[in-house]
Design an enzyme around this catalytic site. Structure first.
Site, PDB file in Angstrom:
ATOM      1  N   TYR A  56       0.833  -1.220   0.000  1.00 36.20           N
ATOM      2  CA  TYR A  56       0.000   0.000   0.000  1.00 36.20           C
ATOM      3  C   TYR A  56       0.864   1.265   0.000  1.00 36.20           C
ATOM      4  CZ  TYR A  56      -3.971  -3.074   0.276  1.00 36.20           C
ATOM      5  OH  TYR A  56      -4.893  -4.053  -0.037  1.00 36.20           O
ATOM      6  N   ASN A  92     -13.673   3.509  -4.128  1.00 36.64           N
ATOM      7  CA  ASN A  92     -12.280   3.760  -4.507  1.00 36.64           C
ATOM      8  C   ASN A  92     -11.468   4.270  -3.332  1.00 36.64           C
ATOM      9  OD1 ASN A  92     -13.172   3.053  -6.997  1.00 36.64           O
ATOM     10  ND2 ASN A  92     -13.315   5.140  -7.775  1.00 36.64           N
ATOM     11  N   ASP A  94      -8.582   5.707  -3.896  1.00 38.06           N
ATOM     12  CA  ASP A  94      -7.877   6.912  -4.342  1.00 38.06           C
ATOM     13  C   ASP A  94      -8.629   8.135  -3.804  1.00 38.06           C
ATOM     14  OD1 ASP A  94      -9.882   7.969  -6.252  1.00 38.06           O
ATOM     15  OD2 ASP A  94      -9.365   6.282  -7.540  1.00 38.06           O
ATOM     16  N   HIS A 109     -14.747   1.822   1.313  1.00 35.56           N
ATOM     17  CA  HIS A 109     -13.635   0.860   1.325  1.00 35.56           C
ATOM     18  C   HIS A 109     -12.356   1.474   1.883  1.00 35.56           C
ATOM     19  CE1 HIS A 109     -15.481  -2.012  -1.941  1.00 35.56           C
ATOM     20  NE2 HIS A 109     -16.120  -2.047  -0.782  1.00 35.56           N
ATOM     21  N   CYS A 117      -5.204   2.738  13.766  1.00 34.33           N
ATOM     22  CA  CYS A 117      -4.556   1.988  14.846  1.00 34.33           C
ATOM     23  C   CYS A 117      -5.528   0.906  15.322  1.00 34.33           C
ATOM     24  CB  CYS A 117      -4.195   2.923  16.007  1.00 34.33           C
ATOM     25  SG  CYS A 117      -3.566   2.013  17.437  1.00 34.33           S
ATOM     26  N   CYS A 136       1.578   4.846  17.613  1.00 28.99           N
ATOM     27  CA  CYS A 136       0.341   5.645  17.583  1.00 28.99           C
ATOM     28  C   CYS A 136       0.477   6.810  18.562  1.00 28.99           C
ATOM     29  CB  CYS A 136      -0.854   4.756  17.955  1.00 28.99           C
ATOM     30  SG  CYS A 136      -2.388   5.679  18.078  1.00 28.99           S
ATOM     31  N   ASN A 202     -21.312   2.698 -17.537  1.00 27.53           N
ATOM     32  CA  ASN A 202     -20.240   1.701 -17.578  1.00 27.53           C
ATOM     33  C   ASN A 202     -19.835   1.482 -19.033  1.00 27.53           C
ATOM     34  OD1 ASN A 202     -18.738  -0.932 -17.264  1.00 27.53           O
ATOM     35  ND2 ASN A 202     -19.476  -0.702 -15.157  1.00 27.53           N
ATOM     36  N   LEU A 203     -18.672   0.861 -19.204  1.00 35.08           N
ATOM     37  CA  LEU A 203     -18.230   0.533 -20.567  1.00 35.08           C
ATOM     38  C   LEU A 203     -19.077  -0.578 -21.162  1.00 35.08           C
ATOM     39  CD1 LEU A 203     -14.329   0.326 -20.414  1.00 35.08           C
ATOM     40  CD2 LEU A 203     -15.748   2.127 -21.435  1.00 35.08           C
TER      41      LEU A 203
HETATM   42  P1  OAD Z   1     -13.923  -3.593 -10.996  1.00 38.26           P
HETATM   43  O1  OAD Z   1     -12.547  -3.712 -11.544  1.00 38.26           O
HETATM   44  O2  OAD Z   1     -14.559  -4.844 -10.492  1.00 38.26           O
HETATM   45  O3  OAD Z   1     -14.895  -2.980 -12.087  1.00 38.26           O
HETATM   46  C1  OAD Z   1     -14.579  -1.815 -12.798  1.00 38.26           C
HETATM   47  C2  OAD Z   1     -15.746  -1.489 -13.724  1.00 38.26           C
HETATM   48  O4  OAD Z   1     -15.472  -0.247 -14.360  1.00 38.26           O
HETATM   49  C3  OAD Z   1     -15.988  -2.524 -14.816  1.00 38.26           C
HETATM   50  O5  OAD Z   1     -17.375  -2.852 -14.849  1.00 38.26           O
HETATM   51  C4  OAD Z   1     -15.574  -1.796 -16.120  1.00 38.26           C
HETATM   52  O6  OAD Z   1     -16.360  -2.170 -17.223  1.00 38.26           O
HETATM   53  C5  OAD Z   1     -15.844  -0.356 -15.725  1.00 38.26           C
HETATM   54  N1  OAD Z   1     -15.023   0.637 -16.449  1.00 38.26           N
HETATM   55  C6  OAD Z   1     -13.704   0.573 -16.782  1.00 38.26           C
HETATM   56  N2  OAD Z   1     -13.312   1.700 -17.381  1.00 38.26           N
HETATM   57  C7  OAD Z   1     -14.396   2.513 -17.454  1.00 38.26           C
HETATM   58  C8  OAD Z   1     -14.637   3.830 -17.958  1.00 38.26           C
HETATM   59  N3  OAD Z   1     -13.674   4.549 -18.533  1.00 38.26           N
HETATM   60  N4  OAD Z   1     -15.880   4.345 -17.837  1.00 38.26           N
HETATM   61  C9  OAD Z   1     -16.889   3.631 -17.275  1.00 38.26           C
HETATM   62  N5  OAD Z   1     -16.714   2.393 -16.769  1.00 38.26           N
HETATM   63  C10 OAD Z   1     -15.498   1.839 -16.857  1.00 38.26           C
HETATM   64  O7  OAD Z   1     -13.886  -2.450  -9.855  1.00 38.26           O
HETATM   65  P2  OAD Z   1     -14.939  -2.150  -8.711  1.00 38.26           P
HETATM   66  O8  OAD Z   1     -16.315  -2.476  -9.151  1.00 38.26           O
HETATM   67  O9  OAD Z   1     -14.667  -0.778  -8.240  1.00 38.26           O
HETATM   68  O10 OAD Z   1     -12.034  -3.245  -3.067  1.00 38.26           O
HETATM   69  O11 OAD Z   1     -14.479  -3.187  -7.600  1.00 38.26           O
HETATM   70  C11 OAD Z   1     -15.076  -3.165  -6.327  1.00 38.26           C
HETATM   71  C12 OAD Z   1     -14.036  -3.448  -5.256  1.00 38.26           C
HETATM   72  O12 OAD Z   1     -13.333  -4.650  -5.570  1.00 38.26           O
HETATM   73  C13 OAD Z   1     -12.946  -2.396  -5.142  1.00 38.26           C
HETATM   74  O13 OAD Z   1     -13.326  -1.290  -4.365  1.00 38.26           O
HETATM   75  C14 OAD Z   1     -11.813  -3.147  -4.494  1.00 38.26           C
HETATM   76  C15 OAD Z   1     -11.938  -4.490  -5.187  1.00 38.26           C
HETATM   77  O14 OAD Z   1     -11.560  -5.589  -4.444  1.00 38.26           O
HETATM   78  C16 OAD Z   1     -11.085  -2.778  -2.212  1.00 38.26           C
HETATM   79  O15 OAD Z   1     -10.038  -2.305  -2.579  1.00 38.26           O
HETATM   80  C17 OAD Z   1     -11.428  -2.858  -0.771  1.00 38.26           C
END
Ligand code: OAD
Length: 241
Positions: A56, A92, A94, A109, A117, A136, A202-203
C-alpha cells in the site's frame, strides 16, 4: 424546481480509469497481477504486515500523483449547480473525488492516505509510508497501524450513513463498478425498493444490469458530463417557464 432532491452517486474503479488507474477485474486489472489472499485480507496482514504495508505504500506513491478526470469534475459541477443534496459513495481508495472538489464523500472501502490503529481506533492521515515501526500518537503503542483499506471479510465504513442515504434518495447513479462486490452491489436494489430512479454508467453491461432503469454505455469521462449537462438544462428549462 429540480426533478430530484436527493441524489446518491456510487463510484467504482471505472471512474478513475481515465485518470490512468487500473481497475480490479478488467484484463489489466489489479487482481490479475496480485493475489487478494496476499494483500487484501486481514489474514495476509496478520501473517506478513511488512509486505502488506509495502504494497500500500507503493500504491500511495502512484496515487498521490494522479489527477481527476472529466467524470470526477462533472460531479463537482452537479454539486455546485443542481439544487439537491448530492452524496458520493465511493469504493475507490484513491482520493480523486476530493482532488476534484467533490463534497459529501463516503469512502466505504477506506482511503489510501489513511492508516488506522488497531489498538485504539485512531485514524492517521498521511501520504508518507506507514510501517510496523510507527507508534500511535494517541495510545502510544507501536506496530498497530493497519492501512485504512477495508480488507475482504471486514465491515465497510460509514454504512449507517450510507444506508440512510440509500433509503431516502430519489436518484441513484452508479459509475464504473462491476457490481460483483458485496454489499455495494446491493445498493441499487435498496434505492430501487425505496422508489429511486436508477441509472448506470459503464463501458459494458454489468452483473447488476437488471436492477437499473437506464444504462449508459461508454467511457464515464464522456457520458457522465453529458448527463450532468442534461440534468442542469432540464432544471434551467423548468425555472424559465
Ligand atoms: P472492478 O474492476 O470490479 O470494475 C470496474 C468497472 O469499471 C468494470 O465494470 C468496467 O467495465 C468499468 N469501467 C472501466 N473503465 C471505465 C470507464 N472509462 N468508464 C466507465 N466504466 C469503466 O472495480 P470495482 O467495481 O470498483 O475493493 O471493484 C469493487 C471493489 O473490488 C474495489 O473497491 C476493491 C476491489 O476488491 C477494495 O479495494 C477494498
Amino acid at each position: 424546481m429540480a426533478k430530484y432532491n436527493n441524489i446518491v452517486i456510487l463510484t467504482g474503479a471505472g471512474i478513475s480509469a481515465e485518470s490512468g488507474l487500473a481497475t480490479f477485474r478488467d484484463e489489466e486489472g489489479m487482481w490479475n497481477k496480485h493475489r487478494v489472499e496476499d494483500v487484501a485480507t486481514i489474514q495476509a496482514f496478520a501473517r506478513n504486515p511488512e509486505y502488506v504495508h509495502d504494497f500500500y505504500n507503493e500504491m500511495k506513491k502512484d496515487l498521490i500523483k494522479v489527477e481527476p478526470n472529466a467524470a470526477h469534475l462533472a460531479i463537482t459541477e452537479l454539486q455546485k449547480n443542481y439544487p439537491a443534496k448530492i452524496s458520493v459513495v465511493t469504493q475507490n481508495v484513491d482520493t480523486l473525488h476530493e482532488k476534484a472538489g467533490n463534497e459529501n464523500i463516503y469512502h466505504i472501502h477506506g482511503q489510501i492516505n489513511q492508516a488506522v490503529c488497531m489498538n485504539c481506533g485512531n485514524v492517521l492521515t498521511t501520504w508518507n509510508d506507514v510501517t510496523t515501526e510507527d507508534v500511535c500518537q494517541q495510545c502510544h503503542v507501536q506496530g498497530m497501524f493497519k492501512p485504512n483499506i477495508v480488507f475482504f471479510g471486514e465491515n465497510l465504513l460509514c454504512m449507517n450513513e450510507v444506508d440512510a442515504l440509500l433509503r431516502s434518495c430519489d436518484l441513484f447513479v452508479s459509475i464504473g463498478t462491476s457490481g460483483v462486490v458485496f454489499p455495494a452491489n446491493t445498493f441499487v436494489r435498496t434505492a430501487k425498493y425505496y422508489n429511486a430512479d436508477t441509472i448506470e454508467f459503464n463501458l459494458k453491461a454489468t452483473a447488476n444490469n437488471y436492477a437499473f432503469d437506464r444504462h449508459v454505455i461508454g467511457k464515464a469521462g464522456e457520458t457522465f458530463p453529458k448527463f450532468v449537462e442534461e440534468l442542469l438544462q432540464e432544471t434551467k428549462a423548468v425555472a424559465d417557464i
